[in-house]
Scaffold this motif. Sequence first.
Motif, PDB file in Angstrom:
ATOM      1  N   GLY A 163       4.331   9.914 -16.250  1.00  0.00           N
ATOM      2  CA  GLY A 163       4.176   8.975 -17.164  1.00  0.00           C
ATOM      3  C   GLY A 163       3.829   7.301 -17.224  1.00  0.00           C
ATOM      4  O   GLY A 163       4.673   6.785 -16.463  1.00  0.00           O
ATOM      5  N   ASP A 164       3.530   6.705 -17.896  1.00  0.00           N
ATOM      6  CA  ASP A 164       3.984   5.475 -17.450  1.00  0.00           C
ATOM      7  C   ASP A 164       5.178   4.846 -17.455  1.00  0.00           C
ATOM      8  O   ASP A 164       5.815   4.378 -16.335  1.00  0.00           O
ATOM      9  N   ARG A 165       6.295   5.583 -18.570  1.00  0.00           N
ATOM     10  CA  ARG A 165       7.905   5.303 -18.441  1.00  0.00           C
ATOM     11  C   ARG A 165       8.327   5.531 -17.379  1.00  0.00           C
ATOM     12  O   ARG A 165       9.278   5.103 -16.579  1.00  0.00           O
ATOM     13  N   THR A 166       7.905   6.379 -16.788  1.00  0.00           N
ATOM     14  CA  THR A 166       8.769   7.238 -15.247  1.00  0.00           C
ATOM     15  C   THR A 166       8.387   6.161 -13.994  1.00  0.00           C
ATOM     16  O   THR A 166       8.956   6.209 -12.850  1.00  0.00           O
ATOM     17  N   LEU A 181       3.193   5.642  -6.205  1.00  0.00           N
ATOM     18  CA  LEU A 181       3.829   5.881  -7.112  1.00  0.00           C
ATOM     19  C   LEU A 181       1.791   6.910  -7.291  1.00  0.00           C
ATOM     20  O   LEU A 181       2.100   7.746  -8.329  1.00  0.00           O
ATOM     21  N   VAL A 182       1.250   6.868  -6.844  1.00  0.00           N
ATOM     22  CA  VAL A 182      -0.037   7.306  -6.780  1.00  0.00           C
ATOM     23  C   VAL A 182       0.275   8.950  -6.856  1.00  0.00           C
ATOM     24  O   VAL A 182      -0.314   9.428  -7.617  1.00  0.00           O
ATOM     25  N   SER A 183       0.961   8.681  -5.889  1.00  0.00           N
ATOM     26  CA  SER A 183       0.903  10.637  -5.395  1.00  0.00           C
ATOM     27  C   SER A 183       2.023  10.895  -6.757  1.00  0.00           C
ATOM     28  O   SER A 183       1.863  12.801  -6.393  1.00  0.00           O
ATOM     29  N   LYS A 189       1.698  -4.848  -9.749  1.00  0.00           N
ATOM     30  CA  LYS A 189       1.971  -4.488 -11.539  1.00  0.00           C
ATOM     31  C   LYS A 189       2.661  -2.763 -11.978  1.00  0.00           C
ATOM     32  O   LYS A 189       2.384  -1.638 -11.729  1.00  0.00           O
ATOM     33  N   LYS A 190       3.361  -3.369 -13.061  1.00  0.00           N
ATOM     34  CA  LYS A 190       4.352  -2.458 -14.545  1.00  0.00           C
ATOM     35  C   LYS A 190       2.814  -1.496 -14.849  1.00  0.00           C
ATOM     36  O   LYS A 190       2.000  -2.645 -15.046  1.00  0.00           O
ATOM     37  N   SER A 191       3.129  -0.220 -15.000  1.00  0.00           N
ATOM     38  CA  SER A 191       2.546   0.134 -16.438  1.00  0.00           C
ATOM     39  C   SER A 191       2.078  -0.078 -17.418  1.00  0.00           C
ATOM     40  O   SER A 191       3.159  -0.838 -17.493  1.00  0.00           O
ATOM     41  N   MET A 221       1.084  -1.099  -0.284  1.00  0.00           N
ATOM     42  CA  MET A 221      -0.223   0.510   0.024  1.00  0.00           C
ATOM     43  C   MET A 221       0.884   1.433   0.251  1.00  0.00           C
ATOM     44  O   MET A 221       0.199   2.246  -0.214  1.00  0.00           O
ATOM     45  N   ASN A 222       2.328   1.445   0.746  1.00  0.00           N
ATOM     46  CA  ASN A 222       3.212   2.342   0.857  1.00  0.00           C
ATOM     47  C   ASN A 222       3.386   2.427  -0.720  1.00  0.00           C
ATOM     48  O   ASN A 222       3.740   3.930  -1.284  1.00  0.00           O
ATOM     49  N   VAL A 223       3.489   1.529  -1.287  1.00  0.00           N
ATOM     50  CA  VAL A 223       4.477   1.683  -2.588  1.00  0.00           C
ATOM     51  C   VAL A 223       3.805   2.645  -3.536  1.00  0.00           C
ATOM     52  O   VAL A 223       3.784   3.605  -3.937  1.00  0.00           O
ATOM     53  N   VAL A 224       2.269   1.236  -3.187  1.00  0.00           N
ATOM     54  CA  VAL A 224       1.076   1.869  -4.138  1.00  0.00           C
ATOM     55  C   VAL A 224       0.989   3.793  -4.235  1.00  0.00           C
ATOM     56  O   VAL A 224       0.922   4.285  -5.498  1.00  0.00           O
TER      57      VAL A 224
END
Length: 304
Positions: free
Chosen positions: A71-74, A63-65, A104-106, A57-60
Amino acid sequence: MARNYLLQEIYAEPLQAFTIWMKQSGYTETTRKEYLREIHSYLEYLDELPVQQAGKMNVVGYLVSKQDTAGDRTRNRTLSAIRSFYAALIDFELASKNPAMDVKKSKTEKNRNPVYLEEKELEEALSYVGGRYRDRNLAIFLLMGYCGLRVGEVHRLNLSHFKKTKGTLEVLGKGRKWNEIPLPEMVMKYLEKVEKERIHPYSKKEDAFFVSQKGRRLSIRQIQKIVSGIFDDFKEDHPEMADMKLSCHKLRHSFATMMLNHNVDIRVVKELLGHASIETTMVYTHVNDEQKRTAMTALQVPDL
């Protein structure tokens, strides 16, 4: 600045472990700097929470922040940095799990072809190499465009890696893996010129093949600037290519595409590029517009 100092205090051991681990694993200096910058930002987001207690949850959440500005690559590069960070901590027994592995990766655009130069364009670009260090700069350009070396691999080349009697070059690639590359005759010619004209290094222990005016190993940034300058001059006379993002890595793309266009077995191209997986090499199996047009002329459309 004060916040960065505080992070260094709170997370001193994990950061030190990650720095050591990346060097030991053969990460390039550029990648180490980028990953450390990403991890500093991630740790700031954790807000003093011990890294061992952080979960998926912390990692996600982190990433959401960032999704409004990245973008997806970043996002995928950031995720890779966090995965590597926890891999280092597990390796040094500072953590027992990698919470980023379940994230999961974008999905990125898979139908977008790599940017590359056609063989004739690559040959023409060579004519824009000039100046006082023309031979050195030509050798650098040739190694990436006609041998497929990464910029970091050019940077790490030593005199001892040039095997003149065998006509090969020993290349230290990603993951500290060695690869022996047979050299085309013209590349051999310019490497021999560079060896003869090479500036004497400031340090007696320095074995760098490419040496700067100050007697130091030519840095990655200096190599990138040399290639950027060549492409800037090239684009001035080719306004139709003004929007193409040409770089050192695009020379590598050009080499791979050229090899496959000459029907070189993809397994051989994989080995020349130093790829760990053939799927990575598959990205270069695109077709160009001319090949599409030729294919369409084979159709016999009835005159209705």
